[in-house]
Design an enzyme around this catalytic site. Structure first.
Site, short mmCIF file in Angstrom:
data_model
loop_
_atom_site.label_atom_id
_atom_site.label_comp_id
_atom_site.label_asym_id
_atom_site.label_seq_id
_atom_site.Cartn_x
_atom_site.Cartn_y
_atom_site.Cartn_z
N ASP A 49 0.04 4.48 0.94
CA ASP A 49 0.02 5.47 1.93
C ASP A 49 0.57 5.17 3.30
O ASP A 49 0.98 3.94 3.39
CB ASP A 49 -1.51 5.58 2.32
CG ASP A 49 -2.27 4.40 2.82
OD1 ASP A 49 -1.98 3.27 2.26
OD2 ASP A 49 -3.16 4.51 3.78
N ASP A 80 2.90 -6.92 4.95
CA ASP A 80 2.59 -5.60 5.93
C ASP A 80 2.46 -6.01 7.03
O ASP A 80 1.41 -5.70 8.13
CB ASP A 80 1.39 -5.16 5.14
CG ASP A 80 0.88 -3.82 5.58
OD1 ASP A 80 1.76 -3.17 6.17
OD2 ASP A 80 -0.22 -3.39 5.44
N HIS A 131 4.27 2.82 12.89
CA HIS A 131 3.28 3.71 13.23
C HIS A 131 3.95 4.61 14.17
O HIS A 131 3.17 5.24 15.12
CB HIS A 131 1.96 3.23 13.79
CG HIS A 131 1.00 2.41 12.66
ND1 HIS A 131 -0.12 2.19 12.76
CD2 HIS A 131 1.40 2.09 11.36
CE1 HIS A 131 -0.63 1.73 11.75
NE2 HIS A 131 0.19 1.70 10.89
N ASP A 153 6.33 1.33 6.96
CA ASP A 153 4.86 0.61 6.61
C ASP A 153 4.19 1.62 5.62
O ASP A 153 3.59 2.48 6.08
CB ASP A 153 4.31 0.48 7.87
CG ASP A 153 2.73 0.01 7.94
OD1 ASP A 153 2.51 -0.41 6.75
OD2 ASP A 153 2.19 -0.01 8.94
N GLU A 213 -5.04 2.60 2.78
CA GLU A 213 -4.94 1.23 3.51
C GLU A 213 -5.08 1.63 4.89
O GLU A 213 -5.95 0.98 5.69
CB GLU A 213 -3.81 0.52 3.16
CG GLU A 213 -3.55 -1.00 4.00
CD GLU A 213 -3.18 -0.89 5.24
OE1 GLU A 213 -3.14 -1.92 6.16
OE2 GLU A 213 -2.56 0.01 5.84
N GLU A 214 -4.37 2.58 5.34
CA GLU A 214 -4.44 3.00 6.73
C GLU A 214 -5.69 3.45 7.37
O GLU A 214 -5.83 3.57 8.63
CB GLU A 214 -3.17 4.07 7.11
CG GLU A 214 -1.94 3.55 6.85
CD GLU A 214 -1.17 2.49 7.66
OE1 GLU A 214 -2.14 1.97 8.64
OE2 GLU A 214 -0.20 1.96 7.67
N HIS A 271 0.69 -1.22 0.01
CA HIS A 271 0.10 -0.11 0.13
C HIS A 271 0.91 1.28 -0.08
O HIS A 271 1.95 1.34 0.80
CB HIS A 271 -1.06 -0.01 1.19
CG HIS A 271 -0.49 0.13 2.50
ND1 HIS A 271 -0.19 1.20 3.30
CD2 HIS A 271 -0.24 -0.93 3.62
CE1 HIS A 271 0.17 0.86 4.33
NE2 HIS A 271 0.21 -0.16 4.55
#
Length: 345
Positions: free
Chosen positions: A47, A133, A314, A75, A109-110, A45
């Site tokens: 984003d 992921d 994150h 990520d 995705e997030e 992904h």
């Protein structure tokens, strides 16, 4: 990404879901033909979670980190880098991969797997696919991931001067606090978690707040248990609103559905063989996090989420070692050979 892929001679298609998924771009799709007609999907992904500091990648002790106090974006940019290098190797040397490769780079995705959910999975030719992921050491294969429901609640009270006429006010923040205090949050059991993640309301310290908005979630491997906890949390919101004479608007949204994969599923078997061929010890993971694999599984397309070797996703301090990047690339190449053995002739 489009420029990079086209620079390798690939045809890139953007599917135009951007407006529907609150993104400024759509999902990107490209293909690399293989020596066999069969193919597998490899997905990452585009984003990241919102960066709260500039992103200045530097190498520290054999790994990429952010020189600033914020996320690196590994990520899922680590997986993007690996898939670009994989495409570069096969697009440039004239020798096709053992099976075809469908490359998919998703958006949004997030914020609930919106890009992958909006993608038309029926256009995929592969029998199964992979996302890279899961932020854990390479070797992990996710075989179970949760269902995720989100609560959005807005409490409406009555404004009044907090120092002169507080009795005439109805505090929406107090109502929200009352509801939250009654909720069971954190890890409820081995398979279920609940969290209140955002709360906002009020206008000034001298005004009884007439509005408060909160967002909460429940995740779990048992869909029925998730629904039970969601109902309990919504009941607490209603009880608190009634007790404080506030009005309540509440919605519950299914962000994604969970899944379990059997150990003998083709995508799990191929992943196991590829990891073993690269010298890793495969192990099955049950996770509380979602990935685009959830969306593809819900659409009826078998997909596995593989550990990518990133650390502390994150968070400030997020990093990925150069060894992990090389390892992920090695595994991705081995997946092509393993898939050639597993996919239907």
């Amino acid at each position: 990404m489009t420029e990079e892929l086209r620079g390798l001679g690939l045809t890139v298609e953007e599917d135009g879901v951007d407006a529907a998924v609150a993104s400024d771009a759509g999902n990107l799709y490209a293909q690399l033909p293989g020596s066999r007609p069969q193919s597998i999907l490899l997905c990452a992904h585009l984003d990241t979670v919102p960066p709260l500091a500039p992103i200045d990648p530097v190498i520290v002790d054999g790994g990429w980190e952010n020189a600033a106090d914020g996320i690196l974006g590994a990520d899922n940019k680590a997986a993007i880098a690996v898939l670009l290098e994989l495409a570069r190797r096969f697009a440039g040397n004239g020798e096709p991969p053992p099976v075809g490769i469908e490359l998919l780079f998703t958006v949004s995705e997030e914020n609930g797997l919106r890009g992958a959910t909006a993608f038309d999975a029926s256009r995929l030719h592969s029998e199964f696919g992979y996302v890279f992921d899961h932020a854990s050491p390479i070797g992990g294969v996710v075989v179970a991931a949760p269902t995720y429901d989100k609560i959005t609640a807005v409490l409406h009270g009555r404004a009044a001067h907090a120092g002169i006429r507080p009795e005439q006010g109805r505090s929406a923040i107090a109502a929200a606090a009352r509801a939250i205090a009654a909720m069971r949050l954190g890890r409820l059991d081995d398979d279920t978690t609940a969290n209140v993640g955002t709360i906002a309301g009020g206008t000034a310290t001298n005004v009884v707040p007439e509005r408060c908005r909160l967002e909460a979630e429940v995740r779990g491997l048992d869909e029925g248990r998730v629904e039970q906890v969601i109902t309990e949390m919504v009941d607490h919101l209603h009880d608190a609103a009634n007790a404080t004479e506030c009005d309540l608007d509440v919605t519950v949204e299914r962000m994604f559905r969970g899944y379990r994969s059997k150990p003998n599923a083709p995508q799990i078997v191929a992943a196991t063989r590829a990891l073993q061929a690269c010298g890793y010890e495969p192990h099955h993971l049950v996770t509380g996090g979602g990935s685009d694999a959830n969306a593809f599984q819900a659409a009826g397309f078998p997909c596995a989420n593989l550990a990518d070797g990133t650390e502390r996703n994150h968070e400030p301090g997020e990093r990925v070692s150069t060894d992990a990047l090389e390892g992920m690339l090695e595994v991705a190449i081995a997946l092509l050979d393993a898939a050639a053995e597993v996919v239907s002739p």
